[in-house]
Design an enzyme around this catalytic site. Structure first.
Site, short mmCIF file in Angstrom:
data_model
loop_
_atom_site.label_atom_id
_atom_site.label_comp_id
_atom_site.label_asym_id
_atom_site.label_seq_id
_atom_site.Cartn_x
_atom_site.Cartn_y
_atom_site.Cartn_z
N HIS A 113 61.66 -47.37 -40.67
CA HIS A 113 61.82 -46.29 -39.71
C HIS A 113 63.25 -46.22 -39.18
O HIS A 113 63.57 -45.38 -38.34
CB HIS A 113 60.84 -46.49 -38.54
CG HIS A 113 60.61 -45.29 -37.71
ND1 HIS A 113 60.88 -45.26 -36.36
CD2 HIS A 113 60.15 -44.05 -38.02
CE1 HIS A 113 60.59 -44.07 -35.88
NE2 HIS A 113 60.14 -43.32 -36.86
N LYS A 115 67.27 -45.47 -38.90
CA LYS A 115 68.19 -44.41 -39.30
C LYS A 115 69.61 -44.96 -39.13
O LYS A 115 70.16 -44.95 -38.01
CB LYS A 115 68.02 -43.14 -38.46
CG LYS A 115 66.69 -42.42 -38.67
CD LYS A 115 65.59 -42.95 -37.82
CE LYS A 115 64.30 -42.15 -37.99
NZ LYS A 115 63.19 -42.74 -37.23
N ASP A 120 82.37 -47.76 -45.24
CA ASP A 120 83.56 -48.60 -45.40
C ASP A 120 83.65 -49.71 -44.37
O ASP A 120 84.75 -50.22 -44.10
CB ASP A 120 84.84 -47.76 -45.36
CG ASP A 120 85.00 -46.87 -46.59
OD1 ASP A 120 84.32 -47.14 -47.60
OD2 ASP A 120 85.80 -45.92 -46.54
N HIS A 293 62.42 -35.84 -30.02
CA HIS A 293 62.25 -36.98 -30.93
C HIS A 293 63.05 -38.19 -30.46
O HIS A 293 63.15 -39.19 -31.17
CB HIS A 293 62.70 -36.56 -32.34
CG HIS A 293 62.33 -37.50 -33.42
ND1 HIS A 293 63.25 -38.30 -34.08
CD2 HIS A 293 61.13 -37.80 -33.98
CE1 HIS A 293 62.65 -39.03 -34.99
NE2 HIS A 293 61.35 -38.76 -34.95
N LYS A 295 64.60 -41.61 -28.62
CA LYS A 295 64.15 -42.95 -28.28
C LYS A 295 65.31 -43.64 -27.55
O LYS A 295 66.06 -44.43 -28.14
CB LYS A 295 63.77 -43.75 -29.54
CG LYS A 295 62.71 -43.09 -30.42
CD LYS A 295 63.35 -42.40 -31.58
CE LYS A 295 62.38 -41.98 -32.67
NZ LYS A 295 61.21 -41.26 -32.30
N ASP A 300 69.88 -48.54 -14.35
CA ASP A 300 70.90 -48.81 -13.32
C ASP A 300 72.26 -48.23 -13.67
O ASP A 300 73.30 -48.73 -13.21
CB ASP A 300 71.02 -50.32 -13.07
CG ASP A 300 69.83 -50.87 -12.29
OD1 ASP A 300 69.03 -50.06 -11.77
OD2 ASP A 300 69.69 -52.11 -12.22
#
Length: 399
Positions: A113, A115, A120, A293, A295, A300
């Site tokens: 899952h 991404k 380089d 979508h 996450k 603080d």
């Protein structure tokens, strides 16, 4: 493992595909030596083909291009992109390719899952954005709302090590397509900025709870505010107790969740928890402008995370995930401002009266959905025993 924060980084927050894909494509076009790309989805749409073309051009000019996609999330990949990649010299692999009907077994639910992109060993991208156009969604859900981070600096070493390791594991498992990497020389990465950051992964070997523990450590230390935006939110015992403890000691907690979803079952299961959360003083908002979508979280105004990991049992117990965590007021402040704007202009706050007005069959549907999701996790081998064994291994700190 404890998060290893490294100084000297430059982090650039990228809001959704409009900011992410131009930066990604520019990095791919500038590649001279190697590219690693991991994605759960690699869509057959305008963005998918634009990224594919950039990868092919890089391979044709001599860059070693390594692409890993999930065998379930990118099950279209073999037909849509693999022949073109093979012709151009792009090396591509599947993580657990699905060749038969999906069955509810533990190994089937272990998905790639993450991404991630590393170019380089000079620039990396970490976040929740797949290779898919923001507008590749039902009309009422466009455009997709998500985040990624462009990374330069020492923390790149951690990302580079992770993508190399994943490539080696998947390549070894693909008996017919074993691609070797060049010798693993540690990249010489220079100071690029002044921000402290760490890179965290979740897997089933040495890093089972790294992302979960980082969240809970930050929540336990929170003094004033916790702001979470998460697409699929169904926390376990430890996470829930940490949030409730923070609320009871006066920390302001706001959680931004999906108002439009592609997985109604998970959304209904999450809504079963609203009543208890609101009673504790936690504010809940549903994002209704489009499909959220994201996450991400800010605590603080200093601690912030952006990544692929949802706060649900599938991400925290089963999938391979990756998040970057920053301790930097400038970066956290930018993410916080973006989330506050999303709440102010695209979300609806859920209030106790909204819940009390729901008919009994609606409330029953939500609790049944919650039970079904928990049962699915149990069938996969991660039910009561695993969820609560982890709780005993890492007890909640009081106060």
């Amino acid at each position: 493992m404890i998060a290893e924060f490294l100084p000297g980084n430059r982090l650039t927050l990228l809001n959704s595909g409009n900011e992410y894909f131009p930066a990604l494509l520019a990095a791919l076009e500038s590649a001279r030596h190697e590219i690693f790309l991991e994605s759960y989805i690699f869509a057959d749409d305008a963005i998918g083909h634009e990224v594919a073309n950039a990868l092919c051009r890089a391979a044709q000019r001599g860059v070693e291009v390594n692409v890993t996609v999930d065998g379930f999330g990118a099950r279209n990949f073999a037909a849509d992109f693999l022949p073109r990649f093979a012709d151009a010299g792009v090396r591509a692999l599947f993580y657990r390719r699905e060749l038969s009907t999906f069955r509810l077994k533990r190994h089937r639910l272990r998905r790639l899952h993450r991404k991630l992109v590393v170019v380089d060993a000079k620039v990396a991208f970490v976040g929740g954005i797949n290779i898919v156009d923001d507008n590749n969604a039902p009309e009422h859900m466009r455009p997709r709302f998500d985040y990624a981070v462009q990374i330069e600096g020492p923390v790149l070493q951690q990302v580079h090590r992770a993508v190399r390791r994943m490539w080696e594991i998947v390549s070894w498992a693909n008996f017919r397509r074993r691609f070797r990497l060049h010798a693993d020389a540690a990249p010489c990465i220079e100071i690029a900025g002044s921000q402290h950051a760490a890179f965290l992964i979740r897997d089933n070997i040495r890093h089972r709870n790294d992302i979960l523990n980082a969240y809970i450590d930050a929540i336990d230390a929170a003094e004033s505010e916790i702001l979470i935006a998460n697409a699929y939110f169904l926390p376990g015992v430890r996470f829930g107790r940490a949030l409730y403890a923070a609320a009871k000691r006066g920390v302001r907690i706001s959680i931004l969740l999906q108002g439009k979803t592609d997985h109604p079952l998970l959304r209904y299961a999450t809504q079963a928890l609203y009543h208890t959360a609101l009673k504790t003083g936690i504010r809940i908002f549903e994002y209704e402008r489009s499909f959220m979508h994201a996450k991400v979280a800010v605590i603080d105004g200093e601690w912030a995370t952006v990544g692929s990991s949802n706060i649900d049992p599938f991400s925290l117990l089963l999938a391979k995930e990756a998040n970057v965590v920053a301790k930097d007021r400038r970066f956290a402040g930018e993410l916080r401002a973006s989330l506050k704007e999303a709440i102010a202009n695209g979300a609806r706050e859920m209030l106790p009266d909204d819940l009390s007005r729901q008919p009994w069959h609606s409330r029953l549907l939500r609790w049944l959905s919650y039970g079904v999701v928990r049962a699915m996790v149990g069938i996969a081998g991660y039910g009561h025993r695993h969820w609560h064994a982890e709780e005993q291994t890492h007890p909640v700190r009081k106060g």
